[in-house]
Write a protein that holds these residues in place. Sequence first.
Motif, PDB file in Angstrom:
ATOM      1  N   GLY A   1       0.823  -1.205   0.000  1.00  0.00           N
ATOM      2  CA  GLY A   1       0.000   0.000   0.000  1.00  0.00           C
ATOM      3  C   GLY A   1       0.852   1.248   0.000  1.00  0.00           C
ATOM      4  N   PRO A   2       0.213   2.393  -0.005  1.00  0.00           N
ATOM      5  CA  PRO A   2       0.961   3.655   0.015  1.00  0.00           C
ATOM      6  C   PRO A   2       1.630   3.863   1.358  1.00  0.00           C
ATOM      7  CG  PRO A   2      -1.387   4.076   0.258  1.00  0.00           C
ATOM      8  CD  PRO A   2      -1.251   2.619  -0.030  1.00  0.00           C
ATOM      9  N   GLY A   3       2.713   4.598   1.346  1.00  0.00           N
ATOM     10  CA  GLY A   3       3.428   4.870   2.581  1.00  0.00           C
ATOM     11  C   GLY A   3       2.772   5.988   3.372  1.00  0.00           C
ATOM     12  N   VAL A   4       3.207   6.120   4.596  1.00  0.00           N
ATOM     13  CA  VAL A   4       2.733   7.209   5.446  1.00  0.00           C
ATOM     14  C   VAL A   4       3.382   8.508   4.962  1.00  0.00           C
ATOM     15  CG1 VAL A   4       2.651   8.120   7.790  1.00  0.00           C
ATOM     16  CG2 VAL A   4       2.478   5.646   7.402  1.00  0.00           C
ATOM     17  N   GLU A   5       2.566   9.491   4.661  1.00  0.00           N
ATOM     18  CA  GLU A   5       3.088  10.747   4.144  1.00  0.00           C
ATOM     19  C   GLU A   5       3.887  11.475   5.218  1.00  0.00           C
ATOM     20  OE1 GLU A   5      -0.147  13.000   2.631  1.00  0.00           O
ATOM     21  OE2 GLU A   5      -0.468  11.715   0.897  1.00  0.00           O
ATOM     22  N   ARG A   6       5.114  11.847   4.865  1.00  0.00           N
ATOM     23  CA  ARG A   6       5.947  12.589   5.808  1.00  0.00           C
ATOM     24  C   ARG A   6       5.498  14.033   5.881  1.00  0.00           C
ATOM     25  NH1 ARG A   6      10.723  10.824   7.765  1.00  0.00           N
ATOM     26  NH2 ARG A   6      11.566  12.934   7.868  1.00  0.00           N
ATOM     27  N   ASP A   7       5.454  14.562   7.072  1.00  0.00           N
ATOM     28  CA  ASP A   7       5.132  15.976   7.238  1.00  0.00           C
ATOM     29  C   ASP A   7       6.224  16.664   8.070  1.00  0.00           C
ATOM     30  OD1 ASP A   7       4.671  14.872   9.678  1.00  0.00           O
ATOM     31  OD2 ASP A   7       2.618  15.598   9.897  1.00  0.00           O
ATOM     32  N   ARG A   8       7.405  16.050   8.048  1.00  0.00           N
ATOM     33  CA  ARG A   8       8.531  16.562   8.847  1.00  0.00           C
ATOM     34  C   ARG A   8       9.093  17.816   8.199  1.00  0.00           C
ATOM     35  NH1 ARG A   8      12.092  18.174  12.184  1.00  0.00           N
ATOM     36  NH2 ARG A   8      13.560  16.748  13.211  1.00  0.00           N
ATOM     37  N   ARG A   9       9.192  18.858   8.988  1.00  0.00           N
ATOM     38  CA  ARG A   9       9.849  20.095   8.574  1.00  0.00           C
ATOM     39  C   ARG A   9      10.877  20.457   9.635  1.00  0.00           C
ATOM     40  NH1 ARG A   9       5.361  24.585   7.142  1.00  0.00           N
ATOM     41  NH2 ARG A   9       7.286  25.795   6.824  1.00  0.00           N
TER      42      ARG A   9
ATOM     43  N   ILE B   1      19.741  15.794  15.944  1.00  0.00           N
ATOM     44  CA  ILE B   1      18.491  16.103  15.245  1.00  0.00           C
ATOM     45  C   ILE B   1      17.931  14.792  14.706  1.00  0.00           C
ATOM     46  CG2 ILE B   1      17.435  17.331  13.310  1.00  0.00           C
ATOM     47  CD1 ILE B   1      19.609  19.432  13.562  1.00  0.00           C
ATOM     48  N   GLU B   2      16.772  14.401  15.173  1.00  0.00           N
ATOM     49  CA  GLU B   2      16.207  13.097  14.828  1.00  0.00           C
ATOM     50  C   GLU B   2      15.243  13.174  13.643  1.00  0.00           C
ATOM     51  OE1 GLU B   2      14.389  11.456  18.278  1.00  0.00           O
ATOM     52  OE2 GLU B   2      16.264  11.309  19.422  1.00  0.00           O
ATOM     53  N   ASP B   3      15.285  12.139  12.826  1.00  0.00           N
ATOM     54  CA  ASP B   3      14.315  11.918  11.751  1.00  0.00           C
ATOM     55  C   ASP B   3      14.193  13.117  10.807  1.00  0.00           C
ATOM     56  OD1 ASP B   3      12.405  10.416  10.333  1.00  0.00           O
ATOM     57  OD2 ASP B   3      10.762  11.415  11.384  1.00  0.00           O
ATOM     58  N   LEU B   4      15.308  13.687  10.424  1.00  0.00           N
ATOM     59  CA  LEU B   4      15.293  14.773   9.442  1.00  0.00           C
ATOM     60  C   LEU B   4      16.137  14.352   8.253  1.00  0.00           C
ATOM     61  CD1 LEU B   4      14.329  17.690   8.856  1.00  0.00           C
ATOM     62  CD2 LEU B   4      16.534  18.474   9.736  1.00  0.00           C
ATOM     63  N   HIS B   5      15.541  14.378   7.064  1.00  0.00           N
ATOM     64  CA  HIS B   5      16.227  14.014   5.830  1.00  0.00           C
ATOM     65  C   HIS B   5      16.463  15.263   4.980  1.00  0.00           C
ATOM     66  CE1 HIS B   5      13.818  10.007   6.317  1.00  0.00           C
ATOM     67  NE2 HIS B   5      14.759  10.158   7.240  1.00  0.00           N
ATOM     68  N   PHE B   6      17.427  15.187   4.088  1.00  0.00           N
ATOM     69  CA  PHE B   6      17.663  16.323   3.195  1.00  0.00           C
ATOM     70  C   PHE B   6      16.421  16.612   2.360  1.00  0.00           C
ATOM     71  CE2 PHE B   6      19.086  18.690  -0.442  1.00  0.00           C
ATOM     72  CZ  PHE B   6      20.085  19.518   0.053  1.00  0.00           C
TER      73      PHE B   6
END
Length: 386
Positions: free
Chosen positions: A165-173, A294-299
């Motif tokens: 199924g589709p992934g969980v949409e990231r809303d990380r800023r 800084i956790e769970d932050l991607h470029f």
Amino acid sequence: MASIAKLISGNWRAQVRRKGRYAAQTFRRQRDAQEWALEVERCIDKGLAIAPRAKTRTKTFGDLIRLHVSDLLDVGKPIRRSKAAVMEALVKSMGSVALKDLSRERFIEFGKKRAKEGAGPVTLSIDFSYIGTVLTHAAAVHGIDVSSENVRLARVALKRFDLVGPGVERDRRPTPNELEDLLDYFTTKRRQLIPMDRIIRFAIATAMRQDEICSFEWGDVDSRRKLVNLKNRKDPRKKDGNHQNVPLLNLTGFDAWELILEQRVLTRGIGGVFPHNGQSVGAAFRRACQALDIEDLHFHDLRHEATSRLFEAGLPIEKVALVTGHKDWRMLRRYTNLKAEDLHRLQTQTQSNYDDYLAKLSSFQSAQQSAIRDDIMPRLTQSSAF
């Protein structure tokens, strides 16, 4: 009757003469020549067309994958890195499965096994998409008797188990503090060869991906119109030939054009504007996040940040799409991360708070009572005179 002879080159030549028909092929292995000759004789006996060589040599799912990759290479469309990695993994896990054993049950078993190994719904969706592509290609291009229907049914079953199924949409800023810490970290890191502080600011100014930032050259920069022409920009449908002009704006808190001018001085306008490897940029960003806790932050979250800031600056969706490159505007919804209360910023008229409303109501009621007194008192005075 079939005859098989070894050539001076070391290859094997198979020839079949049967019922007035003739066919010949050359193979590297004697066994392949024998199998092909036997298959041709069967086709002639049944009155069928002689099967193409590709059809007779494909016995396993791994053969189909190699055939698919080879065909794309022949027409000048080699598969890209991410697809190649998936294909390689499929060869290891499913490559030895015979074509006759590619059943619905076998695909379901494969999906469950992958899920136990840690593959998420999105990863499994990609796997099954490529499996279907390989089977469809074999049937359509080479006439091989395989069907993608079992793949479709297996996918339906795995979806019922929430394995596909589709992934969980990231809303990380990044928070303002995180962003400030990252910029300070790279600004003070003198031994850092990649100008990560400028790359981060440029990413937020343009919503470009890390590979896109590292891909364009000075010849792609239009100084007069302040645009960058990105070649083969990522697109889920067709990447090749998807060239797009990206405006160099100053709407997100960082001036993209000023950053370009800074790079012009540093690179002397020769070669790439940011002449660095995209993977190295990502690695440097991850190391900085680790060093700063800084956790769970991607470029890639910087692209999310940039798109959100463009919306917050008041740009309508069609203008934001010109910057981000999205052709399907619906995809932009996952990047906006806007709140309902943010729409109040677009209002031109102010709205009262509760205390102001009560004061206004009290004033209105007082005015009404005064008007009533002014209207009734003269009447009462006239009545008393009679």
